[in-house]
Design an enzyme around this catalytic site. Sequence first.
Site, PDB file in Angstrom:
ATOM      1  N   GLN A 167      13.723  -2.260 -16.913  1.00 45.99           N
ATOM      2  CA  GLN A 167      13.558  -3.704 -17.113  1.00 45.99           C
ATOM      3  C   GLN A 167      12.769  -4.375 -15.983  1.00 45.99           C
ATOM      4  O   GLN A 167      11.992  -5.297 -16.237  1.00 45.99           O
ATOM      5  CB  GLN A 167      14.871  -4.415 -17.435  1.00 45.99           C
ATOM      6  CG  GLN A 167      16.038  -4.211 -16.518  1.00 45.99           C
ATOM      7  CD  GLN A 167      16.961  -5.438 -16.515  1.00 45.99           C
ATOM      8  OE1 GLN A 167      16.747  -6.398 -17.250  1.00 45.99           O
ATOM      9  NE2 GLN A 167      17.967  -5.411 -15.651  1.00 45.99           N
ATOM     10  N   ILE A 168      12.922  -3.926 -14.756  1.00 45.92           N
ATOM     11  CA  ILE A 168      12.077  -4.503 -13.688  1.00 45.92           C
ATOM     12  C   ILE A 168      10.618  -4.093 -13.919  1.00 45.92           C
ATOM     13  O   ILE A 168       9.702  -4.916 -13.808  1.00 45.92           O
ATOM     14  CB  ILE A 168      12.556  -4.077 -12.282  1.00 45.92           C
ATOM     15  CG1 ILE A 168      13.934  -4.696 -11.992  1.00 45.92           C
ATOM     16  CG2 ILE A 168      11.551  -4.505 -11.210  1.00 45.92           C
ATOM     17  CD1 ILE A 168      14.556  -4.273 -10.678  1.00 45.92           C
ATOM     18  N   GLY A 169      10.418  -2.827 -14.293  1.00 46.95           N
ATOM     19  CA  GLY A 169       9.064  -2.361 -14.599  1.00 46.95           C
ATOM     20  C   GLY A 169       8.378  -3.245 -15.627  1.00 46.95           C
ATOM     21  O   GLY A 169       7.198  -3.598 -15.485  1.00 46.95           O
TER      22      GLY A 169
ATOM     23  N   ARG B 107      24.807   1.989  -8.460  1.00 51.08           N
ATOM     24  CA  ARG B 107      26.226   2.330  -8.562  1.00 51.08           C
ATOM     25  C   ARG B 107      26.782   1.875  -9.907  1.00 51.08           C
ATOM     26  O   ARG B 107      26.689   0.703 -10.251  1.00 51.08           O
ATOM     27  CB  ARG B 107      26.974   1.636  -7.438  1.00 51.08           C
ATOM     28  CG  ARG B 107      28.398   2.108  -7.286  1.00 51.08           C
ATOM     29  CD  ARG B 107      28.996   1.518  -6.011  1.00 51.08           C
ATOM     30  NE  ARG B 107      30.036   2.391  -5.524  1.00 51.08           N
ATOM     31  CZ  ARG B 107      30.352   2.517  -4.241  1.00 51.08           C
ATOM     32  NH1 ARG B 107      29.700   1.858  -3.330  1.00 51.08           N
ATOM     33  NH2 ARG B 107      31.344   3.313  -3.883  1.00 51.08           N
TER      34      ARG B 107
ATOM     35  N   GLN C 285      10.954  12.199  -3.716  1.00 52.16           N
ATOM     36  CA  GLN C 285       9.833  11.243  -3.755  1.00 52.16           C
ATOM     37  C   GLN C 285       9.196  11.079  -2.374  1.00 52.16           C
ATOM     38  O   GLN C 285       7.977  10.933  -2.257  1.00 52.16           O
ATOM     39  CB  GLN C 285      10.300   9.914  -4.350  1.00 52.16           C
ATOM     40  CG  GLN C 285      10.688  10.103  -5.840  1.00 52.16           C
ATOM     41  CD  GLN C 285      10.946   8.818  -6.587  1.00 52.16           C
ATOM     42  OE1 GLN C 285      10.885   7.732  -6.022  1.00 52.16           O
ATOM     43  NE2 GLN C 285      11.238   8.932  -7.879  1.00 52.16           N
TER      44      GLN C 285
ATOM     45  N   GLY D 200      14.723   0.136  -5.766  1.00 54.65           N
ATOM     46  CA  GLY D 200      15.906   0.775  -6.362  1.00 54.65           C
ATOM     47  C   GLY D 200      17.064   0.831  -5.379  1.00 54.65           C
ATOM     48  O   GLY D 200      16.886   1.208  -4.214  1.00 54.65           O
ATOM     49  N   ASN D 201      18.230   0.477  -5.847  1.00 60.99           N
ATOM     50  CA  ASN D 201      19.410   0.406  -4.975  1.00 60.99           C
ATOM     51  C   ASN D 201      20.085   1.761  -4.780  1.00 60.99           C
ATOM     52  O   ASN D 201      20.046   2.586  -5.681  1.00 60.99           O
ATOM     53  CB  ASN D 201      20.411  -0.590  -5.568  1.00 60.99           C
ATOM     54  CG  ASN D 201      20.016  -2.007  -5.231  1.00 60.99           C
ATOM     55  OD1 ASN D 201      19.577  -2.269  -4.129  1.00 60.99           O
ATOM     56  ND2 ASN D 201      20.175  -2.909  -6.188  1.00 60.99           N
TER      57      ASN D 201
ATOM     58  N   ASP E  11      16.539 -11.647  -1.814  1.00 57.89           N
ATOM     59  CA  ASP E  11      17.562 -12.384  -1.060  1.00 57.89           C
ATOM     60  C   ASP E  11      16.930 -13.580  -0.351  1.00 57.89           C
ATOM     61  O   ASP E  11      17.494 -14.670  -0.314  1.00 57.89           O
ATOM     62  CB  ASP E  11      18.228 -11.446  -0.053  1.00 57.89           C
ATOM     63  CG  ASP E  11      18.729 -10.179  -0.723  1.00 57.89           C
ATOM     64  OD1 ASP E  11      19.722 -10.257  -1.442  1.00 57.89           O
ATOM     65  OD2 ASP E  11      18.084  -9.118  -0.561  1.00 57.89           O
TER      66      ASP E  11
ATOM     67  N   HIS F  41      20.209  -5.077   1.890  1.00 58.75           N
ATOM     68  CA  HIS F  41      20.189  -5.733   0.578  1.00 58.75           C
ATOM     69  C   HIS F  41      21.524  -5.445  -0.103  1.00 58.75           C
ATOM     70  O   HIS F  41      21.675  -4.490  -0.856  1.00 58.75           O
ATOM     71  CB  HIS F  41      19.032  -5.233  -0.280  1.00 58.75           C
ATOM     72  CG  HIS F  41      19.174  -5.684  -1.710  1.00 58.75           C
ATOM     73  ND1 HIS F  41      19.115  -6.998  -2.077  1.00 58.75           N
ATOM     74  CD2 HIS F  41      19.438  -4.990  -2.845  1.00 58.75           C
ATOM     75  CE1 HIS F  41      19.323  -7.100  -3.381  1.00 58.75           C
ATOM     76  NE2 HIS F  41      19.527  -5.895  -3.868  1.00 58.75           N
TER      77      HIS F  41
HETATM   78  P1  NAX Z   1      16.637   0.053 -15.437  1.00 61.50           P
HETATM   79  O1  NAX Z   1      17.792   0.954 -15.610  1.00 61.50           O
HETATM   80  O2  NAX Z   1      16.272  -0.917 -16.492  1.00 61.50           O
HETATM   81  O3  NAX Z   1      15.338   0.926 -15.147  1.00 61.50           O
HETATM   82  C1  NAX Z   1      15.293   1.943 -14.227  1.00 61.50           C
HETATM   83  C2  NAX Z   1      14.298   2.967 -14.727  1.00 61.50           C
HETATM   84  O4  NAX Z   1      14.113   3.944 -13.707  1.00 61.50           O
HETATM   85  C3  NAX Z   1      14.773   3.706 -15.976  1.00 61.50           C
HETATM   86  O5  NAX Z   1      13.779   3.610 -16.978  1.00 61.50           O
HETATM   87  C4  NAX Z   1      14.959   5.145 -15.485  1.00 61.50           C
HETATM   88  O6  NAX Z   1      14.630   6.098 -16.475  1.00 61.50           O
HETATM   89  C5  NAX Z   1      13.999   5.185 -14.321  1.00 61.50           C
HETATM   90  N1  NAX Z   1      14.302   6.215 -13.315  1.00 61.50           N
HETATM   91  C6  NAX Z   1      15.520   6.631 -12.884  1.00 61.50           C
HETATM   92  N2  NAX Z   1      15.387   7.606 -11.982  1.00 61.50           N
HETATM   93  C7  NAX Z   1      14.061   7.812 -11.849  1.00 61.50           C
HETATM   94  C8  NAX Z   1      13.302   8.721 -11.067  1.00 61.50           C
HETATM   95  N3  NAX Z   1      13.890   9.627 -10.278  1.00 61.50           N
HETATM   96  N4  NAX Z   1      11.953   8.657 -11.155  1.00 61.50           N
HETATM   97  C9  NAX Z   1      11.364   7.769 -11.979  1.00 61.50           C
HETATM   98  N5  NAX Z   1      12.029   6.907 -12.742  1.00 61.50           N
HETATM   99  C10 NAX Z   1      13.363   6.924 -12.685  1.00 61.50           C
HETATM  100  O7  NAX Z   1      16.886  -0.676 -14.042  1.00 61.50           O
HETATM  101  P2  NAX Z   1      16.161  -1.989 -13.453  1.00 61.50           P
HETATM  102  O8  NAX Z   1      16.911  -3.173 -13.888  1.00 61.50           O
HETATM  103  O9  NAX Z   1      14.707  -1.901 -13.723  1.00 61.50           O
HETATM  104  O10 NAX Z   1      16.471  -1.809 -11.906  1.00 61.50           O
HETATM  105  C11 NAX Z   1      15.879  -0.793 -11.140  1.00 61.50           C
HETATM  106  C12 NAX Z   1      16.527  -0.706  -9.762  1.00 61.50           C
HETATM  107  O11 NAX Z   1      16.329  -1.900  -9.021  1.00 61.50           O
HETATM  108  C13 NAX Z   1      18.043  -0.515  -9.827  1.00 61.50           C
HETATM  109  O12 NAX Z   1      18.386   0.483  -8.874  1.00 61.50           O
HETATM  110  C14 NAX Z   1      18.581  -1.844  -9.378  1.00 61.50           C
HETATM  111  O13 NAX Z   1      19.857  -1.734  -8.785  1.00 61.50           O
HETATM  112  C15 NAX Z   1      17.541  -2.249  -8.371  1.00 61.50           C
HETATM  113  N6  NAX Z   1      17.484  -3.676  -8.006  1.00 61.50           N
HETATM  114  C16 NAX Z   1      17.141  -3.974  -6.728  1.00 61.50           C
HETATM  115  C17 NAX Z   1      17.004  -5.266  -6.269  1.00 61.50           C
HETATM  116  C18 NAX Z   1      16.595  -5.568  -4.863  1.00 61.50           C
HETATM  117  O14 NAX Z   1      16.577  -6.746  -4.506  1.00 61.50           O
HETATM  118  N7  NAX Z   1      16.285  -4.607  -3.995  1.00 61.50           N
HETATM  119  C19 NAX Z   1      17.302  -6.407  -7.179  1.00 61.50           C
HETATM  120  C20 NAX Z   1      17.244  -6.066  -8.619  1.00 61.50           C
HETATM  121  C21 NAX Z   1      17.772  -4.710  -8.994  1.00 61.50           C
HETATM  122  O15 NAX Z   1      19.177  -4.791  -9.131  1.00 61.50           O
END
Ligand code: NAX
Length: 327
Positions: free
Chosen positions: A15-17, A94, A114, A132-133, A161, A189
């Site tokens: 979804q972020i993508g 988590r 990576q 990614g968290n 933040d 974060h």
């Molecule tokens: P989604 O679950 O919608 O998308 C994550 C995507 O990453 C999935 O399509 C999955 O197949 C893919 N993925 C997983 N492992 C992978 C890997 N090893 N290589 C390539 N792709 C991989 O999550 P989304 O809402 O897009 O959030 C992504 C990350 O951002 C999460 O970890 C989330 O916790 C983190 N966030 C970080 C924030 C920040 O401020 N630093 C805020 C927003 C968000 O919560």
Amino acid sequence: SKTPVRVAVTGAAGQIGYALLFRIASGEMLGKDQPVILQLLEIPDEKAQKALKGVMMELDDCAFPLLAGMQAHADPMTAFKDADYALLVGSRPRGPGMERAELLSINGAIFTAQGKALNAVASRNVKVLVVGNPANTNAYIAMKSAPDLPAKNFTAMLRLDHNRAASQIAAKTGKPVSAIEKLAVWGNHSPTMYADYRYATIDGASVKDMINDQAWNKDVFLPTVGKRGAAIIEARGLSSAASAANAAIDHMRDWALGTNGKWVTMGIPSNGEYGIPKEIMFGFPVTCENGEYKIVEGLEIDAFSQECINKTLAELQGEQDGVKHLL
Ligand code: NAX
């Protein structure tokens, strides 16, 4: 016109993508004169790769003049080839009931792989942002797994933040968010981050004096900013996506194109500033110029701020100790 640059994005079908790629391709991240090639990484899973193809079809259908090419990848060794920028969005956050050790070991595997791939194939000047968290610790793992790249090229996203803090201050003071300067967010974060408006100004006037309410700072502002991610999940049923993508754009744009002296917050490896041990991936106030960030130094840290900084630092040290055996 300019030579295209290569931008790798992981988790590209998430979804972020979905909120991020279109803005990169339209020039909002690197400038309206900078062509980009998107190198998109998803897990090899058939469904994820298919969803990624769908996103790429939509990118095609935007007919972005700056989109000079794009490819789908299932292996970081090809996705990161010659990358000038890498936005590491995909991770395993988590889940309910997930043990900390499990979380750290899953992400340890993702971010060591990576980091090694970046080390092997990316541009030697690659600018890396981990979204990614747990973002700070994932960035730390990637940095430690890429010994041939400069450590300073690895950063973690604290900008959401920072932007959340700015928006709360704008609401409290009734002033436009664009007028707020010199805001900082220290640390991890996570809800322990310390959003600090002691030095912030609006049209040159002190925000601290304007608000003049330490109880509001402690009991309203800090918990609101710290728990904002949870509040979004509660309201939307999904975690922050468009605001997270927006913060990633802000972070990379400012790093690449500069801040004209304005402070922003980035998670970066410490060099010992403010007593934060070296290599801890920590949120600091920075300014950016000529593609480099620089920590704002010399700020006085009062007792309350020191207490907050110690708490977020202790949490980060705990996380980083938890992954040492992987590195
Ligand atoms: P989604 O679950 O919608 O998308 C994550 C995507 O990453 C999935 O399509 C999955 O197949 C893919 N993925 C997983 N492992 C992978 C890997 N090893 N290589 C390539 N792709 C991989 O999550 P989304 O809402 O897009 O959030 C992504 C990350 O951002 C999460 O970890 C989330 O916790 C983190 N966030 C970080 C924030 C920040 O401020 N630093 C805020 C927003 C968000 O919560």
